[in-house]
Write an enzyme that holds these catalytic residues in place. Sequence first.
Site, PDB file in Angstrom:
ATOM      1  N   ASP A  25      43.953  31.391  41.158  1.00 32.06           N
ATOM      2  CA  ASP A  25      44.269  31.861  39.689  1.00 32.06           C
ATOM      3  C   ASP A  25      44.215  30.574  38.557  1.00 32.06           C
ATOM      4  OD1 ASP A  25      44.404  33.960  37.942  1.00 32.06           O
ATOM      5  OD2 ASP A  25      46.491  34.058  37.971  1.00 32.06           O
ATOM      6  N   GLY A  26      43.554  30.989  37.685  1.00 33.71           N
ATOM      7  CA  GLY A  26      43.746  30.058  36.321  1.00 33.71           C
ATOM      8  C   GLY A  26      42.613  29.517  35.748  1.00 33.71           C
ATOM      9  N   ASN A  27      41.391  30.030  36.342  1.00 31.10           N
ATOM     10  CA  ASN A  27      40.121  29.335  36.261  1.00 31.10           C
ATOM     11  C   ASN A  27      39.625  29.724  34.900  1.00 31.10           C
ATOM     12  OD1 ASN A  27      39.848  28.953  38.866  1.00 31.10           O
ATOM     13  ND2 ASN A  27      38.445  30.416  39.197  1.00 31.10           N
ATOM     14  N   ARG A  29      41.556  30.112  32.154  1.00 35.06           N
ATOM     15  CA  ARG A  29      42.487  29.379  31.197  1.00 35.06           C
ATOM     16  C   ARG A  29      42.031  27.964  31.290  1.00 35.06           C
ATOM     17  NH1 ARG A  29      47.846  31.586  33.667  1.00 35.06           N
ATOM     18  NH2 ARG A  29      46.386  32.509  35.075  1.00 35.06           N
ATOM     19  N   HIS A  42      35.178  29.245  36.771  1.00 34.23           N
ATOM     20  CA  HIS A  42      34.913  29.490  38.028  1.00 34.23           C
ATOM     21  C   HIS A  42      34.203  28.479  38.464  1.00 34.23           C
ATOM     22  CE1 HIS A  42      36.738  33.419  37.057  1.00 34.23           C
ATOM     23  NE2 HIS A  42      35.991  33.758  36.258  1.00 34.23           N
ATOM     24  N   TRP A  74      36.791  44.229  38.819  1.00 34.52           N
ATOM     25  CA  TRP A  74      35.736  45.076  38.238  1.00 34.52           C
ATOM     26  C   TRP A  74      36.036  45.211  36.720  1.00 34.52           C
ATOM     27  CZ3 TRP A  74      31.445  44.647  40.896  1.00 34.52           C
ATOM     28  CH2 TRP A  74      31.306  44.772  42.120  1.00 34.52           C
ATOM     29  N   ARG A  76      36.674  43.236  34.456  1.00 35.38           N
ATOM     30  CA  ARG A  76      36.444  42.235  33.539  1.00 35.38           C
ATOM     31  C   ARG A  76      34.713  42.692  32.998  1.00 35.38           C
ATOM     32  NH1 ARG A  76      38.833  37.082  36.199  1.00 35.38           N
ATOM     33  NH2 ARG A  76      40.795  37.775  36.644  1.00 35.38           N
ATOM     34  N   LEU A 136      38.912  25.563  61.542  1.00 40.42           N
ATOM     35  CA  LEU A 136      39.688  26.494  60.723  1.00 40.42           C
ATOM     36  C   LEU A 136      39.087  27.605  60.226  1.00 40.42           C
ATOM     37  CD1 LEU A 136      42.198  26.140  57.823  1.00 40.42           C
ATOM     38  CD2 LEU A 136      39.752  26.318  56.838  1.00 40.42           C
ATOM     39  N   ARG A 198      53.115  36.706  40.838  1.00 40.97           N
ATOM     40  CA  ARG A 198      52.904  38.139  41.338  1.00 40.97           C
ATOM     41  C   ARG A 198      51.875  38.212  42.218  1.00 40.97           C
ATOM     42  NH1 ARG A 198      51.357  38.495  35.829  1.00 40.97           N
ATOM     43  NH2 ARG A 198      49.226  37.916  35.441  1.00 40.97           N
ATOM     44  N   SER A 200      49.430  40.638  42.874  1.00 38.99           N
ATOM     45  CA  SER A 200      47.980  41.066  42.405  1.00 38.99           C
ATOM     46  C   SER A 200      47.460  41.853  43.547  1.00 38.99           C
ATOM     47  CB  SER A 200      47.313  40.027  41.799  1.00 38.99           C
ATOM     48  OG  SER A 200      47.798  39.682  40.553  1.00 38.99           O
TER      49      SER A 200
HETATM   50  C1  IPE Z   1      43.926  37.811  41.291  1.00 33.69           C
HETATM   51  O1  IPE Z   1      43.862  37.139  40.038  1.00 33.69           O
HETATM   52  C2  IPE Z   1      42.592  38.038  42.024  1.00 33.69           C
HETATM   53  C3  IPE Z   1      41.938  36.610  42.131  1.00 33.69           C
HETATM   54  C4  IPE Z   1      42.307  35.514  42.151  1.00 33.69           C
HETATM   55  C5  IPE Z   1      40.642  36.935  42.912  1.00 33.69           C
HETATM   56  P1  IPE Z   1      43.791  38.154  38.620  1.00 33.69           P
HETATM   57  O2  IPE Z   1      43.684  37.174  37.680  1.00 33.69           O
HETATM   58  O3  IPE Z   1      42.744  38.961  38.534  1.00 33.69           O
HETATM   59  O4  IPE Z   1      45.172  38.678  38.718  1.00 33.69           O
HETATM   60  P2  IPE Z   1      46.165  39.325  37.565  1.00 33.69           P
HETATM   61  O5  IPE Z   1      45.092  39.897  36.549  1.00 33.69           O
HETATM   62  O6  IPE Z   1      46.682  38.063  36.862  1.00 33.69           O
HETATM   63  O7  IPE Z   1      47.001  40.323  38.122  1.00 33.69           O
HETATM   64  C1  IPE Z   2      40.940  33.468  38.927  1.00 34.41           C
HETATM   65  O1  IPE Z   2      40.916  32.931  37.742  1.00 34.41           O
HETATM   66  C2  IPE Z   2      39.375  33.679  39.618  1.00 34.41           C
HETATM   67  C3  IPE Z   2      39.053  35.127  39.680  1.00 34.41           C
HETATM   68  C4  IPE Z   2      39.823  36.191  39.386  1.00 34.41           C
HETATM   69  C5  IPE Z   2      37.854  35.348  40.538  1.00 34.41           C
HETATM   70  P1  IPE Z   2      41.141  33.901  36.526  1.00 34.41           P
HETATM   71  O2  IPE Z   2      39.648  34.035  35.964  1.00 34.41           O
HETATM   72  O3  IPE Z   2      41.773  35.119  36.708  1.00 34.41           O
HETATM   73  O4  IPE Z   2      41.411  32.971  35.278  1.00 34.41           O
HETATM   74  P2  IPE Z   2      42.872  33.397  34.377  1.00 34.41           P
HETATM   75  O5  IPE Z   2      43.869  33.779  35.058  1.00 34.41           O
HETATM   76  O6  IPE Z   2      42.070  34.425  33.358  1.00 34.41           O
HETATM   77  O7  IPE Z   2      43.083  32.042  33.795  1.00 34.41           O
HETATM   78 MG    MG Z   3      43.875  35.323  36.604  1.00 33.33          MG
END
Ligand code: IPE
Ligand code: IPE
Ligand code: MG
Length: 250
Positions: A25-27, A29, A42, A74, A76, A136, A198, A200
Site C-alpha cells: 500500500d501507498g503507491n 501517495r 504503481h 474496481w 478506482r 519460494l 487495516r 482491507s
Molecule cells: C488494499 O489497499 C489493496 C491492495 C494493496 C491491492 P487499498 O489502498 O485498496 O485499501 P484501502 O482503501 O486503504 O482499504
Molecule cells: C496500493 O497503493 C496499490 C494498489 C491498491 C494496487 P495505493 O494505490 O492504494 O496507494 P495509496 O494508498 O492511495 O497511496
Molecule cells: Mg491504498
Amino acid sequence: MKLYDPARKPPKFTEVPNHIAIVMDGNGRWANQRGLKRTEGHRAGELALLEVVAGAIEVGVKQLTAFAFSTENWKRSPEEVKFLMNYNIETLRARRDLLMEWGVKIRWTGQEKKLWPSVLSELRETEKLTAKNKGLTLNMAVNYGGRQEILDAAQALVDKATAGELVGKVTEAKFAKELYLPNMPDVDLFLRSSGEMRLSNFLLWESSYAEMVFLDKLWPDFTRETLWEAISIMQGRDRRFGSAEDRPIN
Ligand code: IPE
Ligand code: IPE
Ligand code: MG
C-alpha cells in the site's frame, strides 16, 4: 537486480515466518508526493516487490502472498484500473525469466468474475511455466477479496452437500479445501506498508492467527531490508495461540 548481495547481509533470525502476506500500500501517495500521477507509484512498486521477494528467499521464507488488486479496487478511476490490469500483465511478462532464475513458483489467488481475461490467461501461463520450481511460492492476489473467498468456499460446500458428496459435518479442514489455494498455509506475518492499520479484506481466513506488522514506509520505498525489519519485529513477539505459561518475575 541481484538475488544475493554480499554487501547486504540479513540479520540472523532465530525463526523465520513460513508465510508472509503483504498489503503493498501507498503507491498513490508516493507518486503524488513527488508531483507525479498515481500510476507512476504503481510502476515504482514493481521493484519493491522484487526486492522483497529476494529478501524473502534469502532468509528462507517459503510463501509470500502479495495483494496486487482487491475486489474493491474496481471503485478506482477507469484509467487507474486499466493501468493496473495492463501493468499486471506487463510485469508478469517482463519478470518471468528473472523469477524462473530465482526458482520462484507463482500462483494466482482471486476471483475470476470481472477479472480481465487477458490478465487471467497471463497468470495461468505464468503458473504453468513456474509450476515445477522448488523455491519460494509467490501468490499473487489479483481481484482478490477475503469475504468473497469465504463465500465461494461456503457455496462450494453447499453444492457438494446438494450433490450428496459431503460426508459428515463441515470442519475447518473441509472448509479450507474449498479456498482458492487449498494448500496455502496459514499466514504467520501480515505486513502492510504506508501506515494504514487495516486488513482491507485480505486473507481473512488464512490470517486468523497472523502477527500484524504495520510500517509507515510507503510501498515503493520498501527494500529487502524493510522486510527483514518486519521479521525482526515479529521475532520479539510471543506467539501463544491461546495457550498460557506461568512466568512469575522474581
Ligand atoms: C488494499 O489497499 C489493496 C491492495 C494493496 C491491492 P487499498 O489502498 O485498496 O485499501 P484501502 O482503501 O486503504 O482499504
Ligand atoms: C496500493 O497503493 C496499490 C494498489 C491498491 C494496487 P495505493 O494505490 O492504494 O496507494 P495509496 O494508498 O492511495 O497511496
Ligand atoms: Mg491504498
